[in-house]
Design an enzyme around this catalytic site. Structure first.
Site, PDB file in Angstrom:
ATOM      1  N   CYS A   8       2.281 -10.294  -0.662  1.00  8.13           N
ATOM      2  CA  CYS A   8       3.393 -11.000  -1.322  1.00  8.13           C
ATOM      3  C   CYS A   8       4.561 -11.135  -0.351  1.00  8.13           C
ATOM      4  O   CYS A   8       5.210 -12.176  -0.286  1.00  8.13           O
ATOM      5  CB  CYS A   8       3.833 -10.259  -2.583  1.00  8.13           C
ATOM      6  SG  CYS A   8       2.735 -10.523  -3.994  1.00  8.13           S
ATOM      7  N   ASP A  31      -5.763 -12.171  10.856  1.00  5.69           N
ATOM      8  CA  ASP A  31      -6.017 -10.811  10.388  1.00  5.69           C
ATOM      9  C   ASP A  31      -5.486  -9.829  11.433  1.00  5.69           C
ATOM     10  O   ASP A  31      -5.707 -10.022  12.633  1.00  5.69           O
ATOM     11  CB  ASP A  31      -7.516 -10.603  10.183  1.00  5.69           C
ATOM     12  CG  ASP A  31      -7.837  -9.312   9.451  1.00  5.69           C
ATOM     13  OD1 ASP A  31      -8.434  -9.379   8.376  1.00  5.69           O
ATOM     14  OD2 ASP A  31      -7.484  -8.222   9.955  1.00  5.69           O
ATOM     15  N   HIS A  47       0.795 -13.633  -6.545  1.00  3.46           N
ATOM     16  CA  HIS A  47      -0.026 -12.421  -6.568  1.00  3.46           C
ATOM     17  C   HIS A  47      -1.169 -12.536  -7.577  1.00  3.46           C
ATOM     18  O   HIS A  47      -0.942 -12.611  -8.780  1.00  3.46           O
ATOM     19  CB  HIS A  47       0.832 -11.197  -6.900  1.00  3.46           C
ATOM     20  CG  HIS A  47       0.074  -9.914  -6.782  1.00  3.46           C
ATOM     21  ND1 HIS A  47      -0.013  -9.210  -5.599  1.00  3.46           N
ATOM     22  CD2 HIS A  47      -0.667  -9.238  -7.684  1.00  3.46           C
ATOM     23  CE1 HIS A  47      -0.765  -8.143  -5.792  1.00  3.46           C
ATOM     24  NE2 HIS A  47      -1.175  -8.132  -7.045  1.00  3.46           N
ATOM     25  N   ASN A  86     -13.925  -9.723  -0.380  1.00  8.83           N
ATOM     26  CA  ASN A  86     -14.197  -8.413  -0.963  1.00  8.83           C
ATOM     27  C   ASN A  86     -13.417  -8.319  -2.278  1.00  8.83           C
ATOM     28  O   ASN A  86     -12.197  -8.441  -2.273  1.00  8.83           O
ATOM     29  CB  ASN A  86     -13.754  -7.297  -0.008  1.00  8.83           C
ATOM     30  CG  ASN A  86     -14.402  -7.421   1.361  1.00  8.83           C
ATOM     31  OD1 ASN A  86     -15.569  -7.775   1.474  1.00  8.83           O
ATOM     32  ND2 ASN A  86     -13.644  -7.155   2.404  1.00  8.83           N
ATOM     33  N   HIS A  97      -4.435  -7.931  -3.242  1.00 10.72           N
ATOM     34  CA  HIS A  97      -3.915  -9.288  -3.408  1.00 10.72           C
ATOM     35  C   HIS A  97      -5.028 -10.162  -2.851  1.00 10.72           C
ATOM     36  O   HIS A  97      -5.390 -10.024  -1.672  1.00 10.72           O
ATOM     37  CB  HIS A  97      -2.596  -9.420  -2.616  1.00 10.72           C
ATOM     38  CG  HIS A  97      -1.953 -10.780  -2.646  1.00 10.72           C
ATOM     39  ND1 HIS A  97      -0.613 -10.949  -2.900  1.00 10.72           N
ATOM     40  CD2 HIS A  97      -2.457 -12.014  -2.410  1.00 10.72           C
ATOM     41  CE1 HIS A  97      -0.303 -12.249  -2.830  1.00 10.72           C
ATOM     42  NE2 HIS A  97      -1.406 -12.914  -2.524  1.00 10.72           N
ATOM     43  N   HIS A  99      -7.656 -12.250  -1.136  1.00 14.69           N
ATOM     44  CA  HIS A  99      -7.648 -12.872   0.185  1.00 14.69           C
ATOM     45  C   HIS A  99      -9.069 -13.232   0.607  1.00 14.69           C
ATOM     46  O   HIS A  99     -10.026 -12.567   0.246  1.00 14.69           O
ATOM     47  CB  HIS A  99      -6.961 -11.992   1.231  1.00 14.69           C
ATOM     48  CG  HIS A  99      -7.482 -10.590   1.322  1.00 14.69           C
ATOM     49  ND1 HIS A  99      -7.227  -9.630   0.372  1.00 14.69           N
ATOM     50  CD2 HIS A  99      -8.240  -9.993   2.266  1.00 14.69           C
ATOM     51  CE1 HIS A  99      -7.801  -8.494   0.735  1.00 14.69           C
ATOM     52  NE2 HIS A  99      -8.431  -8.691   1.870  1.00 14.69           N
TER      53      HIS A  99
END
Ligand SMILES: [Zn+2]
Length: 119
Positions: A8, A31, A47, A86, A97, A99
């Protein structure tokens, strides 16, 4: 929206990141612990915990962002890419959150992801 959620904070630009691509509802950035060179995360700006929480109406925009980021990776020399999501702690989700991982793959380059599953 959690005050402490790192993604966030990234979505609100409170943490400086390299924006690889951005749309109305998603932002893509490198990443911090890449599995291969160019490993990118795509997060919704709002979120949502995981894919079950992510509104289906955002699905086509997410797919569009995935394609845009993949095109960038392919232009930069990737020959393929893995899309990994995942969902839940037991599935390896660390940041709660939602992704999407886009992991570019190049011939002969080792990455910490491997398919088909070797078990
Ligand atoms: Zn969040």
């Amino acid at each position: 929206m959690s005050e402490e959620c790192i993604f966030c904070k990234i979505a609100r630009k409170e943490i400086e990141i390299e924006v690889i691509f951005e749309s109305d509802n998603f932002v893509a950035f490198p990443d911090a612990n890449p599995c291969s060179k160019g490993h990118t995360l795509i997060i919704p700006k709002k979120h949502f915990v995981n894919y079950l929480d992510l509104p289906a109406v955002l699905g086509s925009e997410l797919l569009d962002v995935i394609k845009k980021v993949a095109e960038i990776q392919l232009r930069e020399g990737a020959e393929g890419f893995n899309i990994i999501v995942n969902n839940g702690k037991e599935a390896g989700q660390v940041v709660m959150h939602s992704h999407t991982h886009l992991i570019p793959r190049r011939k002969g380059e080792k990455a910490r992801v491997s398919f088909p599953c070797a078990n």
